[in-house]
Design an enzyme around this catalytic site. Sequence first.
Site, PDB file in Angstrom:
ATOM      1  N   LYS A   1      32.754  30.897  14.266  1.00  0.00           N
ATOM      2  CA  LYS A   1      33.702  29.127  13.708  1.00  0.00           C
ATOM      3  C   LYS A   1      34.586  29.102  13.090  1.00  0.00           C
ATOM      4  O   LYS A   1      35.479  29.884  12.518  1.00  0.00           O
ATOM      5  CB  LYS A   1      31.946  29.200  12.636  1.00  0.00           C
TER       6      LYS A   1
ATOM      7  N   GLN B   1      40.123  33.574   9.843  1.00  0.00           N
ATOM      8  CA  GLN B   1      38.897  33.180   9.226  1.00  0.00           C
ATOM      9  C   GLN B   1      37.801  34.040   9.506  1.00  0.00           C
ATOM     10  O   GLN B   1      36.721  33.338   9.096  1.00  0.00           O
ATOM     11  CB  GLN B   1      38.713  32.174  10.607  1.00  0.00           C
TER      12      GLN B   1
ATOM     13  N   LYS C   1      38.516  30.230  16.499  1.00  0.00           N
ATOM     14  CA  LYS C   1      39.955  28.968  16.496  1.00  0.00           C
ATOM     15  C   LYS C   1      40.606  28.520  17.565  1.00  0.00           C
ATOM     16  O   LYS C   1      40.115  29.523  18.637  1.00  0.00           O
ATOM     17  CB  LYS C   1      41.181  29.202  15.222  1.00  0.00           C
TER      18      LYS C   1
ATOM     19  N   GLY D   1      37.727  20.336  12.943  1.00  0.00           N
ATOM     20  CA  GLY D   1      38.958  19.633  12.877  1.00  0.00           C
ATOM     21  C   GLY D   1      40.083  20.726  12.143  1.00  0.00           C
ATOM     22  O   GLY D   1      39.271  22.238  12.032  1.00  0.00           O
ATOM     23  N   ASP D   2      41.763  20.681  12.949  1.00  0.00           N
ATOM     24  CA  ASP D   2      41.765  21.694  11.552  1.00  0.00           C
ATOM     25  C   ASP D   2      43.253  20.145  11.671  1.00  0.00           C
ATOM     26  O   ASP D   2      43.370  18.894  12.211  1.00  0.00           O
ATOM     27  CB  ASP D   2      42.803  22.720  12.667  1.00  0.00           C
TER      28      ASP D   2
ATOM     29  N   ASN E   1      43.989  15.480   5.832  1.00  0.00           N
ATOM     30  CA  ASN E   1      42.901  15.887   4.673  1.00  0.00           C
ATOM     31  C   ASN E   1      43.065  16.556   4.139  1.00  0.00           C
ATOM     32  O   ASN E   1      42.682  15.941   2.731  1.00  0.00           O
ATOM     33  CB  ASN E   1      41.837  16.608   6.471  1.00  0.00           C
TER      34      ASN E   1
ATOM     35  N   SER F   1      31.323  23.021   6.666  1.00  0.00           N
ATOM     36  CA  SER F   1      30.791  22.754   8.133  1.00  0.00           C
ATOM     37  C   SER F   1      29.648  23.707   8.116  1.00  0.00           C
ATOM     38  O   SER F   1      28.415  23.123   8.688  1.00  0.00           O
ATOM     39  CB  SER F   1      32.025  23.500   8.776  1.00  0.00           C
TER      40      SER F   1
HETATM   41  P1  NDP Z   1      46.195  16.877   8.949  1.00  0.00           P
HETATM   42  O1  NDP Z   1      46.438  17.513  10.423  1.00  0.00           O
HETATM   43  O2  NDP Z   1      45.093  16.367   8.765  1.00  0.00           O
HETATM   44  O3  NDP Z   1      47.399  17.341   8.322  1.00  0.00           O
HETATM   45  C1  NDP Z   1      49.156  18.153   8.085  1.00  0.00           C
HETATM   46  C2  NDP Z   1      49.655  17.791   7.678  1.00  0.00           C
HETATM   47  O4  NDP Z   1      50.668  18.832   7.582  1.00  0.00           O
HETATM   48  C3  NDP Z   1      50.720  16.631   8.008  1.00  0.00           C
HETATM   49  O5  NDP Z   1      51.147  15.769   6.297  1.00  0.00           O
HETATM   50  C4  NDP Z   1      51.206  17.236   8.549  1.00  0.00           C
HETATM   51  O6  NDP Z   1      52.408  16.058   8.648  1.00  0.00           O
HETATM   52  C5  NDP Z   1      51.669  17.686   8.669  1.00  0.00           C
HETATM   53  N1  NDP Z   1      52.350  19.428   8.565  1.00  0.00           N
HETATM   54  C6  NDP Z   1      51.395  19.732   9.548  1.00  0.00           C
HETATM   55  N2  NDP Z   1      52.826  20.909  10.811  1.00  0.00           N
HETATM   56  C7  NDP Z   1      53.235  20.468  10.263  1.00  0.00           C
HETATM   57  C8  NDP Z   1      55.256  21.229   9.889  1.00  0.00           C
HETATM   58  N3  NDP Z   1      54.495  22.180  10.896  1.00  0.00           N
HETATM   59  N4  NDP Z   1      56.239  20.546   9.282  1.00  0.00           N
HETATM   60  C9  NDP Z   1      55.809  20.178   8.159  1.00  0.00           C
HETATM   61  N5  NDP Z   1      54.495  19.423   8.277  1.00  0.00           N
HETATM   62  C10 NDP Z   1      53.598  19.633   8.641  1.00  0.00           C
HETATM   63  O7  NDP Z   1      45.435  18.389   8.744  1.00  0.00           O
HETATM   64  P2  NDP Z   1      44.742  19.561   7.587  1.00  0.00           P
HETATM   65  O8  NDP Z   1      45.313  18.758   6.538  1.00  0.00           O
HETATM   66  O9  NDP Z   1      43.708  19.422   8.155  1.00  0.00           O
HETATM   67  O10 NDP Z   1      45.242  20.714   7.741  1.00  0.00           O
HETATM   68  C11 NDP Z   1      46.309  21.156   6.680  1.00  0.00           C
HETATM   69  C12 NDP Z   1      46.045  22.998   6.489  1.00  0.00           C
HETATM   70  O11 NDP Z   1      44.785  23.605   5.713  1.00  0.00           O
HETATM   71  C13 NDP Z   1      46.395  23.696   7.916  1.00  0.00           C
HETATM   72  O12 NDP Z   1      47.103  24.225   7.354  1.00  0.00           O
HETATM   73  C14 NDP Z   1      44.746  23.465   7.868  1.00  0.00           C
HETATM   74  O13 NDP Z   1      45.094  25.263   8.868  1.00  0.00           O
HETATM   75  C15 NDP Z   1      44.691  24.375   6.682  1.00  0.00           C
HETATM   76  N6  NDP Z   1      42.940  23.842   7.228  1.00  0.00           N
HETATM   77  C16 NDP Z   1      42.147  22.798   7.518  1.00  0.00           C
HETATM   78  C17 NDP Z   1      41.065  23.231   7.349  1.00  0.00           C
HETATM   79  C18 NDP Z   1      40.171  21.245   7.414  1.00  0.00           C
HETATM   80  O14 NDP Z   1      39.278  21.202   7.176  1.00  0.00           O
HETATM   81  N7  NDP Z   1      40.751  20.577   7.645  1.00  0.00           N
HETATM   82  C19 NDP Z   1      40.425  23.520   6.464  1.00  0.00           C
HETATM   83  C20 NDP Z   1      40.947  25.116   6.100  1.00  0.00           C
HETATM   84  C21 NDP Z   1      42.206  25.145   6.320  1.00  0.00           C
HETATM   85  P3  NDP Z   1      52.953  15.620  10.294  1.00  0.00           P
HETATM   86  O15 NDP Z   1      52.089  14.355  10.273  1.00  0.00           O
HETATM   87  O16 NDP Z   1      53.770  15.130   9.797  1.00  0.00           O
HETATM   88  O17 NDP Z   1      53.441  16.238  11.279  1.00  0.00           O
END
Ligand code: NDP
Length: 452
Positions: free
Chosen positions: A96, A117, A132, A171-172, A247, A384
């Site tokens: 997962k 994970q 992943k 998602g991620d 997110n 999830s």
């Molecule tokens: P989203 O794609 O919804 O949002 C990602 C955000 O982070 C955007 O604002 C993006 O900006 C920014 N970002 C991504 N990469 C970079 C970078 N290299 N430098 C600067 N800004 C960056 O992703 P999530 O919110 O789902 O995920 C965010 C984090 O949380 C990740 O580390 C993910 O692994 C972790 N996570 C997510 C979960 C989930 O349920 N979604 C669960 C547990 C952890 P831009 O658009 O400019 O790239």
Amino acid sequence: MTTRSETQTTLTHLLTEIEHRNPAQPEFHQAAHEVLETLAPVVAARPEYAEPGLIERLVEPERQVIFRVPWQDDQGRVHVNRGFRVEFNSALGPYKGGLRFHPSVNLGVIKFLGFEQIFKNALTGLGIGGGKGGSDFDPHGRSDAEVMRFCQSFMTELYRHIGEHTDVPAGDIGVGGREIGYLFGQYRRITNRWEAGVLTGKGQGWGGSLIRPEATGYGNVLFAAAMMRERGEDLEGQTAVVSGSGNVAIYTIEKLAALGANAITCSDSSGYVVDEKGIDLDLLKQIKEIERGRVDAYAERRGASARFVAGGSVWDVPADLALPSATQNELNEADAETLIRNGVKAVSEGANMPTTPEAVHLLQKAGVAFGPGKAANAGGVAVSALEMAQNHARTAWTAQRVEEELASIMTSIHSTCHDTAERYGAPGDYVTGANIAGFERVADAMLAQGVI
Ligand code: NDP
């Protein structure tokens, strides 16, 4: 009985071996170091964990799939991306873990995320293994039709490796409700099965769980609140810096507001926004979720209270709490020094491994409560797993029920990490607590199931 220092030497040798066998995967090395460097007390105390081959098996994925993803853009040009799925450990349940679409994705990044994970999923107490996946595809600036064609091509290979009892992606970064919809559609078309439990984060009308979009951000705020309670404080009236605007960031900001705190920043890869009045969530959701825009547009439309800072570090903004919610290694040693100087009380990781090891060390040394991602952001994968349970029973729970379950899981993860750290002589160290508690659960299952 081996001593703690003998055990540490063995683990250090193993880390050298991991670096040697997995060249050019710095993020995976970092994640392996972060876990293995905290395991000496438990491996020394419980001889069964020193069994040859146990930790060697834990750091080697059960299966790694890499595949070609060809697709055509709106002008008919052919692009070729690379797809990945790393099925790391299934001792506790089906693999997962999410799918990430971002140009920085490579095998080392997916392995770091898959490795994290395993322990995160174990901490939830639910029956889910660790995996992943993702692709180096960049959805920014792509039309819906292009994203759909990419997702269909990606799933045309991925479908043969996943299944509700085998491997359940979600998602991620770069993969939200739109992408999960296209991926699920293609899976259903190829397999001719309504197998809702094969993906999570689905739309609410067709098998998705209420509160799944909110769960990671909400859960992280609940974890931060639990750490603050240990210090005799609550979130009421606290200010917070949040990075990211996707997110996790959005629902972190929402839950902070619900608990009386005020998030004053958000960011993306172009820079950050400071809003003295607190982030206006309706405006941020409109720009990010509906218009798929950038955070500078937020500052333009918000008026005098907000300004956009191109580049720079969001961690320069003084606040009581910091909740990194964008990506790995986004909070470094210099940022940690700034946060400490500005009097930060707690840092809780919404993103995966956003804080560099040097920064974690500084924060902990300064007495800042530090919540590692594998504990603090586990609410997303926990809900999830609740979505899988609802799919299996062909039922849908109310938002209230899911939120209560989420709160109870986050409380339990917090107390497990807190108590485990204390038991192994590291009171207040949630990193050690999370790593050891997650490890114990997975290691026990692996030992019981034999050498496989
Ligand atoms: P989203 O794609 O919804 O949002 C990602 C955000 O982070 C955007 O604002 C993006 O900006 C920014 N970002 C991504 N990469 C970079 C970078 N290299 N430098 C600067 N800004 C960056 O992703 P999530 O919110 O789902 O995920 C965010 C984090 O949380 C990740 O580390 C993910 O692994 C972790 N996570 C997510 C979960 C989930 O349920 N979604 C669960 C547990 C952890 P831009 O658009 O400019 O790239």
